[in-house]
Design a protein around this motif. Sequence first.
Motif, PDB file in Angstrom:
ATOM      1  N   ARG A 660       0.824  -1.204   0.000  1.00  0.00           N
ATOM      2  CA  ARG A 660       0.000   0.000   0.000  1.00  0.00           C
ATOM      3  C   ARG A 660       0.864   1.261   0.000  1.00  0.00           C
ATOM      4  NH1 ARG A 660      -2.954  -1.607   3.655  1.00  0.00           N
ATOM      5  NH2 ARG A 660      -1.990  -0.628   5.474  1.00  0.00           N
ATOM      6  N   SER A 661       1.946   1.246   0.764  1.00  0.00           N
ATOM      7  CA  SER A 661       2.821   2.420   0.826  1.00  0.00           C
ATOM      8  C   SER A 661       3.511   2.663  -0.509  1.00  0.00           C
ATOM      9  CB  SER A 661       3.860   2.226   1.936  1.00  0.00           C
ATOM     10  OG  SER A 661       3.247   2.046   3.188  1.00  0.00           O
ATOM     11  N   GLN A 664       0.906   4.037  -2.962  1.00  0.00           N
ATOM     12  CA  GLN A 664       0.606   5.441  -2.686  1.00  0.00           C
ATOM     13  C   GLN A 664       1.710   6.344  -3.220  1.00  0.00           C
ATOM     14  OE1 GLN A 664       0.029   5.565   1.553  1.00  0.00           O
ATOM     15  NE2 GLN A 664      -2.060   4.747   1.457  1.00  0.00           N
ATOM     16  N   ARG A 667       1.411   6.559  -7.073  1.00  0.00           N
ATOM     17  CA  ARG A 667       0.348   7.457  -7.531  1.00  0.00           C
ATOM     18  C   ARG A 667       0.709   8.911  -7.309  1.00  0.00           C
ATOM     19  NH1 ARG A 667      -5.231   5.611  -5.027  1.00  0.00           N
ATOM     20  NH2 ARG A 667      -3.917   5.653  -3.152  1.00  0.00           N
TER      21      ARG A 667
END
Length: 679
Positions: A660-661, A664, A667
């Motif tokens: 997830r990190s 992120q 993006r």
Amino acid sequence: MMGGSLRRAPSWDLTALLNAADPRAELAARNLWLARLLEWLRHPPSREEERERSGSSLLPVLRLKHLLNVLERNPEHAQAVRLLLNSIWRDIDASGLFADVGFAPRVALWAEFQHRLQQRLLPRTADTRDLAELFGLLFPEDSDEQWLLALDEPLLQRLAALLNPALPAASETSAAPDTKPQWREAMLRGLTVLVSSVRAAGLSGPLRKRMSPELLADQPFEQLAGACDQLIQALRSGDAARSGQALQLLRALLDVCQRAAASVPEHLEAYGVSVDIVFAVEQMLARVQRIEALLDCLGAEQSPRELARLLAGLVRVGHERRSIRTLFSHHYSLLARKVAERSAETGEHYITRSREDYRQMLRHAAGGGAIIAGTTFAKFMVMALGLTAFWAGFWSGVNYAASFVIIHLLHWTVATKQPAMTAPAMAAKLQHINTQEGLSSFVDEVAHLLRSQIAGILGNLAVVAPVVLGVQLLSGLVMGAPLVGEKNAHYVLHSLSLLGPSPLFAAFTGVLLFASSLIAGWVENWFVLHRVDAAIAWNPGLIARLGQARAQRWAAWWRGNVSGLAANISLGLMLGLVPALLSFIGLPIEVRHVTLSTGQLAAAVGALGFEVLQQPAFWWCVAGIALTGVLNLGVSFYLALRVALRSRGIQLADQALLRRSIWQRFRAQPRSFFLPPKD
């Protein structure tokens, strides 16, 4: 009955067992009777008891209570069992139980491996006079430790009354009973053996030279034997005050010896790892712990609680010693960590963190691509010689190795070597992801790494393809024919296609790339462990030949390049020889290296002309080369990261958080994964 278990032995009920107790039988039969009695404690024959056992791991305790109740109600059976057990104790050597169980007969890793393999493959026998050998037959299950620890004090006292030869029947003798426990003398003999082993190991050269000099200043290992003799004499004389002083002295010496042995890994961390030395240290520390356990028993000999705890510990270490996987996973962990750390030191040079680093990576990769262009033509020349499989593979390996060494000496780069070296550096960052700052730093490192890999591949491919194609076209103009002919070109279009086995071969090549990084780390560790650089710098013969200044430069050069030379030479030879050797056993596996494959495809274009760009076969090869690059990098990076994580004991409990990190960051700043930050 492999491994010594009696699980499949015929079911015995208690009455039959008690009736079969014969103190006058030969020792092997008495040992077998005892093994069957313990088997009766563990494995109830009835279905009702089996269901009860499934709900409780302590059913042997309940059955032991039942056994003692039966014996207390039947003096004749109790007398027979007591005489049988005491006859076993009289005829068997019990000192090995305390001194040998859980320890290797020879302090060498591979000798211990052979011993464990023999234990696993060969059945145990009850025909022995060594209690250490019989112990594995008596307690063959891991769960034996649990029920031994669950024995309460009253039950232990009742069991001691049954086993103690100081409590004979009135008809046997009228002599005053000896109140000393029957295991005491065997334990004292075992204590002497253990102290002698610790002393010998501590005074051995490989360990003594690597221990802290400050801890050895008072010669603690030399004093062990005298302190042990004083304690044994005091215990046998019954002098409590003298025993207390001798016990205190021996414990103090053992503490210093333990700290001295624990200082050996610190030396190994700095000066190279030897698995045999690690194994010897582990054996010494385990013996010190066994001595402490024996001292606890001797200090509380009227209470059987410490003895039960000691027996439970012997069961545990006995089963641990039979595990081959535990042996290697434990004792190779430090070596794996050292190999990973040395790869991490090299890998730091492959990670770009600034715009200048990025430009330098492109330049170095371009130089590597130019060398690989020459490697491509040399590969086709070897193929044209029509050699046998082995010699074709050998000379191909020499070609690869020479090219990789030239690239290394010129400080250039081959992109596919990066992942196996950079993964350990990444693993070091994972140690700090439990904080937000550490997690952010790791994501930064992922971006740096991906950007560096892309730069390396682009630099390699951007040069190797034009150079090979240019040489092919120039050869056609000057000599009337390209260096690589149409026959080889068609073979390239067929072999590199995504529709064939190229993806499998590319993944296999990733394994070889990873293996070369392990070889490099191992060779450098060996170089440092044996102080080869110091031998080059200070050997009188070399200094006489080279002069001191040149010898110093040679030592520094070898220290700085031994890892790179080992990695490049081993990788080159494996790329050439491993497929040839595997073909001998019917495994037609080839290698697919993204840079070499690109050079081969460019040579095919030069041979067949630019019209080949209109053929689907060409674009299937382009797709195959793209996947080859991904698999070369991905497989080698994954394997190297796994080794680095395991060697450091890092568990990725929250992999979703990492993904997830990274997502992120991608993006928010996609450019950082492909291009360097602006100055």
